[in-house]
Design an enzyme around this catalytic site. Structure first.
Site, PDB file in Angstrom:
ATOM      1  N   TYR A 173      -2.996  -1.480  10.327  1.00  0.00           N
ATOM      2  CA  TYR A 173      -2.804  -1.620   8.877  1.00  0.00           C
ATOM      3  C   TYR A 173      -1.460  -1.048   8.440  1.00  0.00           C
ATOM      4  CZ  TYR A 173      -3.931  -1.209   3.866  1.00  0.00           C
ATOM      5  OH  TYR A 173      -3.928  -1.297   2.497  1.00  0.00           O
ATOM      6  N   SER A 178       0.871  -1.188   0.000  1.00  0.00           N
ATOM      7  CA  SER A 178       0.000   0.000   0.000  1.00  0.00           C
ATOM      8  C   SER A 178       0.899   1.226   0.000  1.00  0.00           C
ATOM      9  CB  SER A 178      -0.852   0.006   1.280  1.00  0.00           C
ATOM     10  OG  SER A 178      -1.501   1.253   1.436  1.00  0.00           O
TER      11      SER A 178
END
Ligand code: NDP
Length: 260
Positions: A165, A150
């Site tokens: 995350y 990401s």
């Protein structure tokens, strides 16, 4: 390599995509099948991966296999890999895509959510990579591993509160480098794709809120969100002969998000 086909064809290879029941995983699976690879699809929602397997076989003429699998359980991973091997042969392209992104203030972030994120986004890719690499090393065969990280692997999140995350994705980015170093000698190339903000089940709730959507768009130089199909090219490249000297790298598919 003197033709487009010799650069990018994936024929003769067997891919496995985790989290292929929705979003970017579906597009990773399309990408492998477009390249001509046989494709195994796994996620907890077995009905969805079965439907996609049928669609890809019909559309691209490749062999497919689908299995319900919770990647946070090692025994489910082992069972699934054995099934894939029996149906399609040895996996030599692994895409670690399954992921979750629970939100909450860092100071009260729930321990069970933390554990679930680490298990899904970090430990599962480690276990899958280890299992696939060990087989390839034993057989003396090369392979590719692609980790979907990401833009938030390199930065904290200024849009949502995503402590577990960002921690897990940052660690996965560094695990990508470590695996690349250790397995380069075996011809197993390990890279990452770092997507920016793309509408999927995971992000739909936030994107529906103008406050968040405006932040996502304004932080992105191209001024728009991505589409999930826009991940396909990076997947084909990293899985193909065209990337034969690429390992330990990250390709950002993020509209320039990391260029500020
Ligand atoms: P989705 O929520 O649409 O997809 C997540 C996938 O992961 C689903 O197929 C889900 O399947 C699967 N999954 C979750 N937990 C498990 C589990 N325990 N076992 C097996 N499969 C599991 O999200 P995205 O498509 O957006 O996300 C895909 C990847 O891309 C993730 O790693 C995410 O972090 C990353 N990413 C996404 C971005 C975006 O903007 N969309 C940006 C940057 C990265 P099921 O529920 O059926 O098990």
């Amino acid at each position: 390599m003197n033709s487009l086909d010799s650069l990018f064809s994936l024929r003769g290879h067997t891919g496995l995509v985790t989290g292929a029941s929705s979003g970017l995983g579906v597009e990773c699976a399309h990408a492998l099948a477009i390249g001509g690879a046989d494709v195994a699809l796994v996620a907890r929602r077995a009905d969805r991966v079965a439907a996609l397997a049928a669609e890809l076989a019909e559309k691209y003429g490749v062999r497919t296999f689908a299995a319900g699998c919770d990647v946070t359980y090692d025994e489910e991973i082992d069972r699934t890999l054995a099934l894939v091997r029996g149906q399609l042969g040895e996996v030599d392209i692994l895409i670690n895509n399954a992921g979750i992104s629970p939100t909450g203030p860092a100071e009260t972030f729930a321990r069970d959510q933390w554990d679930a994120t680490i298990a899904t986004n970090l430990t599962a890719p480690m276990v899958l990579s280890q299992r696939v690499a060990a087989r390839l090393i034993e057989l003396g065969r090369p392979g590719r591993i692609i980790n979907i990280t990401s833009v938030l692997a390199a930065y904290g999140s200024a849009v949502y509160r995503l402590a577990s995350y960002t921690a897990a994705k940052g660690a996965l980015a560094n695990l990508t480098r470590q695996h690349a170093i250790e397995w380069a000698r075996y011809g197993i190339l390990v890279n990452a794709i770092a997507p920016g903000w793309i509408p999927t089940e995971a992000t739909a709730g936030g994107i529906a809120k103008p406050k968040y959507r405006e932040r996502m768009e304004s932080f992105t130089p191209m001024g728009r969100l991505g589409t999930s199909e826009e991940i396909r090219g990076a997947v084909i490249f990293l899985a193909s002969a065209a990337a034969s000297y690429v390992t330990g790298s990250t390709i950002s598919v993020d509209g320039g998000y990391q260029s500020w």
